[in-house]
Design an enzyme around this catalytic site. Structure first.
Site, PDB file in Angstrom:
ATOM      1  N   HIS A  17       0.864  -1.204   0.000  1.00 22.41           N
ATOM      2  CA  HIS A  17       0.000   0.000   0.000  1.00 22.41           C
ATOM      3  C   HIS A  17       0.891   1.242   0.000  1.00 22.41           C
ATOM      4  CE1 HIS A  17      -3.817   2.184   1.466  1.00 22.41           C
ATOM      5  NE2 HIS A  17      -2.905   3.105   1.166  1.00 22.41           N
ATOM      6  N   HIS A  19       1.549   5.407  -1.740  1.00 20.58           N
ATOM      7  CA  HIS A  19       1.219   6.573  -2.566  1.00 20.58           C
ATOM      8  C   HIS A  19       2.517   7.146  -3.135  1.00 20.58           C
ATOM      9  CE1 HIS A  19      -2.934   6.676  -1.049  1.00 20.58           C
ATOM     10  NE2 HIS A  19      -2.372   6.160   0.026  1.00 20.58           N
ATOM     11  N   LEU A  20       2.641   7.097  -4.463  1.00 23.00           N
ATOM     12  CA  LEU A  20       3.859   7.618  -5.109  1.00 23.00           C
ATOM     13  C   LEU A  20       3.640   8.986  -5.737  1.00 23.00           C
ATOM     14  CD1 LEU A  20       5.603   4.695  -7.035  1.00 23.00           C
ATOM     15  CD2 LEU A  20       6.419   5.892  -4.995  1.00 23.00           C
ATOM     16  N   LYS A 107      -9.410  -0.257  -6.045  1.00 21.26           N
ATOM     17  CA  LYS A 107      -9.441   0.403  -4.743  1.00 21.26           C
ATOM     18  C   LYS A 107     -10.778   1.061  -4.473  1.00 21.26           C
ATOM     19  CE  LYS A 107      -7.828   1.851  -0.925  1.00 21.26           C
ATOM     20  NZ  LYS A 107      -6.824   2.803  -0.533  1.00 21.26           N
ATOM     21  N   HIS A 145     -10.506   1.204   1.616  1.00 25.21           N
ATOM     22  CA  HIS A 145     -10.310   2.176   2.691  1.00 25.21           C
ATOM     23  C   HIS A 145     -11.526   1.975   3.606  1.00 25.21           C
ATOM     24  CE1 HIS A 145      -8.998   6.074   4.505  1.00 25.21           C
ATOM     25  NE2 HIS A 145     -10.203   5.921   5.011  1.00 25.21           N
ATOM     26  N   HIS A 183      -4.711  -0.517   5.679  1.00 26.27           N
ATOM     27  CA  HIS A 183      -4.311   0.259   6.873  1.00 26.27           C
ATOM     28  C   HIS A 183      -5.277   0.098   8.043  1.00 26.27           C
ATOM     29  CE1 HIS A 183      -7.234   2.966   5.158  1.00 26.27           C
ATOM     30  NE2 HIS A 183      -6.407   3.509   4.281  1.00 26.27           N
ATOM     31  N   ASP A 256       1.437   2.747   3.501  1.00 22.07           N
ATOM     32  CA  ASP A 256       0.573   3.920   3.309  1.00 22.07           C
ATOM     33  C   ASP A 256       1.392   5.214   3.350  1.00 22.07           C
ATOM     34  OD1 ASP A 256      -1.737   5.235   2.692  1.00 22.07           O
ATOM     35  OD2 ASP A 256      -2.578   5.168   4.714  1.00 22.07           O
TER      36      ASP A 256
HETATM   37  N1  OTD Z   1      -4.315   8.426   4.187  1.00 26.89           N
HETATM   38  N2  OTD Z   1      -3.349  10.306   3.229  1.00 26.89           N
HETATM   39  C1  OTD Z   1      -3.454   9.785   1.995  1.00 26.89           C
HETATM   40  C2  OTD Z   1      -3.968   8.535   1.805  1.00 26.89           C
HETATM   41  C3  OTD Z   1      -4.142   7.689   2.983  1.00 26.89           C
HETATM   42  O1  OTD Z   1      -6.261   6.711   3.326  1.00 26.89           O
HETATM   43  C4  OTD Z   1      -5.147   6.603   2.824  1.00 26.89           C
HETATM   44  O2  OTD Z   1      -4.798   5.613   2.188  1.00 26.89           O
HETATM   45  C5  OTD Z   1      -2.961  10.590   0.875  1.00 26.89           C
HETATM   46  O3  OTD Z   1      -2.385  11.647   1.158  1.00 26.89           O
HETATM   47  O4  OTD Z   1      -3.085  10.156  -0.295  1.00 26.89           O
HETATM   48  C6  OTD Z   1      -3.813   9.649   4.318  1.00 26.89           C
HETATM   49  O5  OTD Z   1      -3.776  10.173   5.429  1.00 26.89           O
HETATM   50 ZN    ZN Z   2      -3.199   5.033   1.414  1.00 25.39          ZN
HETATM   51 ZN    ZN Z   3      -7.007   4.809   2.770  1.00 25.99          ZN
END
Ligand code: OTD
Ligand code: ZN
Ligand code: ZN
Length: 356
Positions: A17, A19-20, A107, A145, A183, A256
């Protein structure tokens, strides 16, 4: 395992998991992940979101180009792409994704649940039944999520309520659908994932294993500890750490890591997300060492994820050593900076090397 252990070599881990982002931010952060992990599940919450196989293919090409520029050849790191589920996702999108060979999940963001989730689903079983059925048939996992967005529900209860309102009816309607509860942050979530029937798993972040919600308010408001789902009480942290170190293969690593420029975090309305890609394996090793369970780190980081996704384990290795790792105050990112989680503090574990 003895707490005097000073070095640990594991199969090269994966991040299930991540975010790039895109563009200059992607170029700044991709190396941090690719230095440690063989693969990562790439979250699709770009602006606009990655909703089709064509968009995922183009995003994948941009990631591969950025990693090569950062000195990491394609054979050393593989981005595993995902699609962003919307009310308008079609069965054809799913069939194309399953055939593509590079899309590994779809997702679910309940609309408004987290950063860039406005295009998310408004009514999962009402709007997406045919798509879920196609995913179940194709063996394509749904990554969730897991928080309700109902403003009447207390922020700290949103995951537990999601279990009752969404997960249980979802699994009843689609018992063979692979689902990753992303998460996980609560004991209720852990309990659900441990005992649910069918192919269910969960990712756990390093920050939810190491910190409770006190970190958000220690000595003043701490924006760099703010993420969604938000940090919870100590009893929940302990339930998560217990799950991560239990050896149960339903639980695996997902950082995450979610970079935001410093100025957008340290603001009147700071955005959610913790940057942990820099020191991900150091953070996880610290969490596992805290309960003397480093012997379980390899399963969690390198074996359970591939088993769930039906992929081979990586062939290389990663070695951690007991050594001081000072977390930098900030790192350059796309003309600005990003503040890593626990900036300025020290960890007692350090990635020493990766091997072929
Ligand atoms: N949670 N911020 C972000 C994603 C995650 O829910 C998530 O996966 C983001 O900045 O993309 C966060 O706090
Ligand atoms: Zn995330
Ligand atoms: Zn999330």
């Amino acid at each position: 395992m003895s707490s005097t252990i000073t070095s640990l070599t594991i199969i090269r881990p994966d991040d299930w998991h991540l975010h790039l982002r895109d563009g200059a931010v992607l170029a700044s952060v991709v190396g941090d992940t690719a230095r440690q992990f063989g693969r990562a599940i790439i979250m699709p919450n770009l602006k606009p979101p990655v909703t089709t196989v064509a968009l995922a293919a183009a995003y994948r090409d941009r990631i591969l180009a950025a990693q090569e520029k950062a000195g990491i050849p394609q054979r050393d790191f593989t981005p595993l792409m995902t699609l962003y589920l919307t009310d308008n996702t079609s069965v054809q999108d799913i069939e194309q994704a399953a055939k593509s060979g590079f899309v590994h999940g779809v997702k679910l963001y309940p609309a408004g649940a987290t950063t860039n989730s406005d295009a998310g689903v408004t009514d999962l079983l009402g709007r997406c039944s045919l798509v879920l059925e196609a995913m179940q048939k194709a063996g394509l996992p749904l990554l969730v999520h897991g928080e309700v967005t109902d403003p009447d529900i207390d922020l700290f209860d949103r995951e537990a309520v999601f279990v009752d309102r969404v997960m249980i009816p979802l699994r009843r309607a689609f018992p063979e659908l692979k689902v990753v509860f992303e998460h996980l942050t609560t004991s209720e979530g852990v309990q659900y994932v441990r005992y649910a029937e069918g192919p269910v798993a969960a990712t756990l972040t390093a920050h939810h294993l190491l910190y409770n919600r006190n970190a958000l308010f220690a000595g003043g408001l701490q924006p760099h500890w703010y993420c969604l789902p938000v940090l919870k009480r100590e009893k929940h942290r302990q339930a998560l750490l217990d799950a991560a170190t239990s050896g149960n293969n339903r639980f695996f690593l997902g950082t995450d890591s979610a970079p935001h420029p410093r100025g957008l975090k340290e603001a009147a309305c700071g955005c959610a997300g913790c940057y942990t890609a820099l020191h991900a394996m150091e953070l996880y090793a610290t969490a596992f060492a805290s309960v003397d369970r480093l012997d379980r780190l390899e399963g969690f980081a390198s074996r359970h994820g591939p088993a769930f996704y039906g992929l081979p384990e990586n062939t290389g290795t990663l070695t951690l050593e007991r050594a001081d790792f000072k977390i930098p105050a900030e790192l350059p990112m796309a003309g600005s900076t990003v503040v890593p989680l626990a900036a300025g503090q020290s960890l007692q574990w350090k990635v020493a090397s990766t091997g072929a």
